[in-house]
Design a protein around this motif. Sequence first.
Motif, PDB file in Angstrom:
ATOM      1  N   ILE A 162      -2.824 -52.315  45.379  1.00 13.07           N
ATOM      2  CA  ILE A 162      -3.306 -51.465  44.294  1.00 13.07           C
ATOM      3  C   ILE A 162      -2.212 -51.413  43.244  1.00 13.07           C
ATOM      4  CG2 ILE A 162      -3.937 -49.116  43.627  1.00 13.07           C
ATOM      5  CD1 ILE A 162      -5.376 -48.813  46.238  1.00 13.07           C
ATOM      6  N   LEU A 163      -2.566 -51.822  42.037  1.00 12.17           N
ATOM      7  CA  LEU A 163      -1.625 -51.830  40.923  1.00 12.17           C
ATOM      8  C   LEU A 163      -1.810 -50.575  40.080  1.00 12.17           C
ATOM      9  CD1 LEU A 163      -2.081 -55.541  39.767  1.00 12.17           C
ATOM     10  CD2 LEU A 163      -0.609 -54.660  41.600  1.00 12.17           C
ATOM     11  N   GLY A 164      -0.699 -50.055  39.546  1.00  9.22           N
ATOM     12  CA  GLY A 164      -0.762 -48.881  38.685  1.00  9.22           C
ATOM     13  C   GLY A 164      -1.148 -49.241  37.266  1.00  9.22           C
ATOM     14  N   GLU A 165      -1.109 -48.230  36.383  1.00  6.38           N
ATOM     15  CA  GLU A 165      -1.503 -48.445  34.988  1.00  6.38           C
ATOM     16  C   GLU A 165      -0.597 -49.444  34.294  1.00  6.38           C
ATOM     17  OE1 GLU A 165      -2.260 -44.999  32.675  1.00  6.38           O
ATOM     18  OE2 GLU A 165      -3.331 -43.947  34.268  1.00  6.38           O
ATOM     19  N   GLN A 190      -3.647 -40.778  42.062  1.00  2.00           N
ATOM     20  CA  GLN A 190      -3.764 -39.713  41.074  1.00  2.00           C
ATOM     21  C   GLN A 190      -5.208 -39.578  40.601  1.00  2.00           C
ATOM     22  OE1 GLN A 190      -1.229 -37.731  40.128  1.00  2.00           O
ATOM     23  NE2 GLN A 190      -2.569 -36.514  38.805  1.00  2.00           N
ATOM     24  N   PRO A 191      -5.822 -38.388  40.685  1.00  2.00           N
ATOM     25  CA  PRO A 191      -7.197 -38.226  40.188  1.00  2.00           C
ATOM     26  C   PRO A 191      -7.286 -38.561  38.700  1.00  2.00           C
ATOM     27  CG  PRO A 191      -6.561 -36.350  41.539  1.00  2.00           C
ATOM     28  CD  PRO A 191      -5.310 -37.147  41.315  1.00  2.00           C
ATOM     29  N   GLY A 192      -8.337 -39.279  38.320  1.00  2.00           N
ATOM     30  CA  GLY A 192      -8.526 -39.668  36.930  1.00  2.00           C
ATOM     31  C   GLY A 192      -7.621 -40.791  36.475  1.00  2.00           C
ATOM     32  N   GLY A 193      -6.995 -41.485  37.423  1.00  7.14           N
ATOM     33  CA  GLY A 193      -6.080 -42.558  37.063  1.00  7.14           C
ATOM     34  C   GLY A 193      -6.791 -43.884  36.871  1.00  7.14           C
ATOM     35  N   THR A 213     -11.226 -46.811  38.200  1.00  8.26           N
ATOM     36  CA  THR A 213     -10.664 -45.491  37.941  1.00  8.26           C
ATOM     37  C   THR A 213     -10.892 -44.629  39.166  1.00  8.26           C
ATOM     38  OG1 THR A 213     -12.712 -44.675  36.939  1.00  8.26           O
ATOM     39  CG2 THR A 213     -11.100 -45.687  35.459  1.00  8.26           C
ATOM     40  N   THR A 214     -10.124 -43.550  39.266  1.00 11.28           N
ATOM     41  CA  THR A 214     -10.260 -42.679  40.421  1.00 11.28           C
ATOM     42  C   THR A 214     -11.038 -41.423  40.059  1.00 11.28           C
ATOM     43  OG1 THR A 214      -8.039 -41.874  39.905  1.00 11.28           O
ATOM     44  CG2 THR A 214      -8.248 -43.460  41.693  1.00 11.28           C
ATOM     45  N   ALA A 215     -11.713 -40.865  41.053  1.00 10.92           N
ATOM     46  CA  ALA A 215     -12.496 -39.650  40.850  1.00 10.92           C
ATOM     47  C   ALA A 215     -11.572 -38.483  40.508  1.00 10.92           C
ATOM     48  CB  ALA A 215     -13.302 -39.345  42.107  1.00 10.92           C
ATOM     49  N   GLY A 216     -12.172 -37.436  40.003  1.00  9.31           N
ATOM     50  CA  GLY A 216     -11.392 -36.295  39.525  1.00  9.31           C
ATOM     51  C   GLY A 216     -10.962 -35.323  40.588  1.00  9.31           C
TER      52      GLY A 216
END
Length: 229
Positions: A162-165, A190-193, A213-216
């Motif tokens: 999993i790669l970050g932003e 991170q939620p919303g990431g 994207t990730t859920a909130g």
Amino acid sequence: MLGSLVRCGGNSVRCLRLLGAGLVLLLLSAAAYAETPAGIVMAITGETDPPLSVMAEIPAGLLLQLQPATRLTFLHYGRCKLVTVIGGALVLQQSDYKAGGAVAGESDAPCPRVFALSEAGSGGRSTGGIIARGISVPPRWPTSPQVVFTGVHADVVSGALILGENHQPFLRLEVGAGRGTPPPGTPPLQPGGHYTLRLMLRDRAEPVDIPFTTAGSAEPGPLIVLRVD
């Protein structure tokens, strides 16, 4: 079938009938196994006919015979239900299921998210991509994603990151037994990431990147099914 044709001798009509019957059987068999999967095996103890294993998808319309003591738990895609059956016959359809044995339990479950890795023409997977079914791209996944690899080429998945932003490695998933899971004790994303799932495949040099994207919230989310066909 060719052997039957040779043994027919001069009876060409009989040969054509045999050939036609054989083709019908082949087509029916192919159609039976070409059905879209209607569920996935979550747990199993005992034997089934045809054989099933954990994280194997169950084609719609396939007749399963469970030994009397066999206990099978599956996630039904259409109904979003986690079902446990014991023994008897079992058939899953897209909208329901029929169990000839005992239904030991049925409970609501988050509806799974099913995706398919795209093929690149006759040359195989020379380009990567993701085809989302019934959901926008990039998809929204839970902060602690449970990824399952299915399909006839599921075993070609050799690694997952999993790669970050910033597109740098953030988390390496443990790949094995048809799953990709974070190591024990790993904190949720991170939620919303905005992240990217990078898959390494044995049959190609370049990885496949799947943005998401990730859920909130940090609540448990749906199963992520990646079908590698």
